[in-house]
Design a protein around this motif. Structure first.
Motif, PDB file in Angstrom:
ATOM      1  N   ARG A  79       0.834  -1.195   0.000  1.00 29.27           N
ATOM      2  CA  ARG A  79       0.000   0.000   0.000  1.00 29.27           C
ATOM      3  C   ARG A  79       0.871   1.249   0.000  1.00 29.27           C
ATOM      4  O   ARG A  79       1.853   1.340   0.733  1.00 29.27           O
ATOM      5  N   VAL A  81       1.825   4.982   0.916  1.00 30.11           N
ATOM      6  CA  VAL A  81       1.559   5.883   2.030  1.00 30.11           C
ATOM      7  C   VAL A  81       2.155   7.258   1.716  1.00 30.11           C
ATOM      8  O   VAL A  81       2.886   7.438   0.748  1.00 30.11           O
ATOM      9  N   TYR A 103       4.135   1.023   2.201  1.00 34.31           N
ATOM     10  CA  TYR A 103       4.052   0.631   3.618  1.00 34.31           C
ATOM     11  C   TYR A 103       5.076  -0.444   3.930  1.00 34.31           C
ATOM     12  O   TYR A 103       5.149  -1.477   3.252  1.00 34.31           O
ATOM     13  N   ASP A 104       5.898  -0.200   4.987  1.00 38.77           N
ATOM     14  CA  ASP A 104       7.021  -1.092   5.249  1.00 38.77           C
ATOM     15  C   ASP A 104       7.146  -1.564   6.697  1.00 38.77           C
ATOM     16  O   ASP A 104       8.132  -2.230   7.047  1.00 38.77           O
ATOM     17  N   LYS A 105       6.185  -1.251   7.554  1.00 41.37           N
ATOM     18  CA  LYS A 105       6.332  -1.631   8.973  1.00 41.37           C
ATOM     19  C   LYS A 105       6.362  -3.142   9.150  1.00 41.37           C
ATOM     20  O   LYS A 105       7.163  -3.670   9.941  1.00 41.37           O
ATOM     21  N   ARG A 190      11.074  -0.289  -1.163  1.00 39.57           N
ATOM     22  CA  ARG A 190       9.780   0.275  -0.788  1.00 39.57           C
ATOM     23  C   ARG A 190       9.813   1.801  -0.770  1.00 39.57           C
ATOM     24  O   ARG A 190       8.764   2.439  -0.619  1.00 39.57           O
TER      25      ARG A 190
END
Length: 372
Positions: A79, A81, A103-105, A190
């Motif tokens: 996704r 961001v 999104y990379d968390k 990312r």
């Protein structure tokens, strides 16, 4: 009966007198002056044939395009961001700005878990390394201490012996290490950073949407390096040379900046029968230029020896003109050297001949004319 005869005679007499008066008055009327203009010869403008050196510029319109255009694609799925630079067409950015962030968390958490397992495996094998490979133990110990969960794993210590290499491979230390390095590379993908100063010319996504692997997200151009693509008639391309200086003009014919011819196509466009040339612009800081803008390029061309320039309207049947001999027009063939938009450069006539540069309407061979 006599009365009727008298009436008829009077009528006939009246008609006769009327006819006589009409003829008499008509004879007294003066004949109008003849219209001398009907016999006036057509007028022409002539020019004496004189050859000299002619430098004829080539002037053509072209379209501005960036020297560097890049399509941004996603190498990982996820996704999109907020990144700081708005994903809008025309948005400018500087080199190094974060353009697109995926999104990379979750990926960061997975990478930390991999590093934690790797540290655990190293801790279990350090005692064996100290015993069996004591000469390299300090390097492995320093490597272990330099690993941090939030930083990239440092370079693996150099394996000194074959036995040490077999030991590392059998414990899968090498495999786990390179798996972590691969995950670090994927994590970096990312974040897409600007490779140059430029702007968006196309945006196919927005914050909150999901990027698929390999999907095109946006198109960007480098706004500081612009080229003017100019179509040149195939017969004129021989007059242009690489590195020639070129004047760039606006719609009013005013000089905007200078440029240099850097490339010439090696093929002819089938639709226009032209050859594209590319002019690198020396951009002036005071002049605003934009991708897709149409400008005029003025190429110097080359000096043509023993030639003369005349209006294109003086030429008919592609390569024929009229010359004046004893007030009579005679057709002659000429050798066309170069065609411009409104003029033509030629030779092939004898110097001193009287060339008709403004022939009359419906001019024909052997037409008698007078000089304007």
């Amino acid at each position: 009966m006599n009365r009727k005869i008298i009436i008829v005679i009077l009528i006939l007499a009246t008609l006769g007198i009327a006819m006589f008066l009409t003829m008499f008055l008509k004879g007294m009327k003066e004949d109008p002056a003849k219209n001398l203009d009907n016999n006036k010869l057509p007028t022409v403008k002539i020019q004496k044939v004189e050859y000299s050196y002619i430098e004829s510029p080539i002037v053509e319109k072209g379209r501005l395009a960036s020297n560097l255009e890049v399509n941004l694609s996603s190498e990982v799925a996820g996704r999109i961001v907020e990144s700081g630079v708005p994903l809008k067409v025309g948005q400018k950015f500087n080199k190094g700005d974060l353009l697109i962030k995926i999104y990379d968390k979750d990926a960061k958490m997975d990478l930390r878990a991999q590093k934690s397992r790797f540290l655990n495996k190293l801790a279990e094998n350090l005692p064996d390394i100290k015993v069996d490979y004591a000469d390299n133990f300090e390097n492995w110990m320093s490597f272990f201490n330099s690993i941090h969960l939030d930083e990239n794993v440092p370079e693996l210590p150099r394996v000194k012996t074959t036995q040490e290499k077999v030991f590392m491979a059998s414990r899968n230390i090498l495999g786990d290490y390179y798996a972590i390095k691969s995950a670090e590379v994927k994590l970096e993908k990312r974040n897409i950073y600007a490779p140059f100063n430029g702007s968006f010319i196309e945006v196919n996504t927005q914050v909150g949407s999901v990027a698929g692997m390999g999907s095109k997200l946006a198109g960007i151009i480098e706004s500081n390096k612009l080229e003017l693509q100019v179509p040149i008639e195939s017969e004129d391309i021989k007059w242009l040379q690489l590195n020639d200086e070129v004047e760039i003009l606006d719609s009013n014919g005013e000089l905007l900046c200078m440029g240099k011819l850097v490339r010439k196509s090696e093929f002819v466009d089938q639709g226009t029968q032209s050859v594209s040339v590319f002019v690198k612009l020396y951009k002036n800081s005071e002049v605003e230029l934009y991708q897709g803008q149409f400008l005029t390029a003025r190429f110097n061309g080359k000096k043509i020896a023993q030639a003369m320039e005349i209006p294109r309207t003086a030429v008919f049947s592609s390569n024929k003109v009229y010359v004046l001999e004893n007030e009579v027009m005679k057709s002659r063939r000429i050798n066309v050297l170069k065609r411009n938009e409104n003029s033509l450069i030629f030779n092939g006539l004898k110097e001193g001949e009287l060339l008709v540069v403004e022939p009359p309407v419906k001019a024909t061979e052997n037409m008698k004319v007078q000089v304007h």
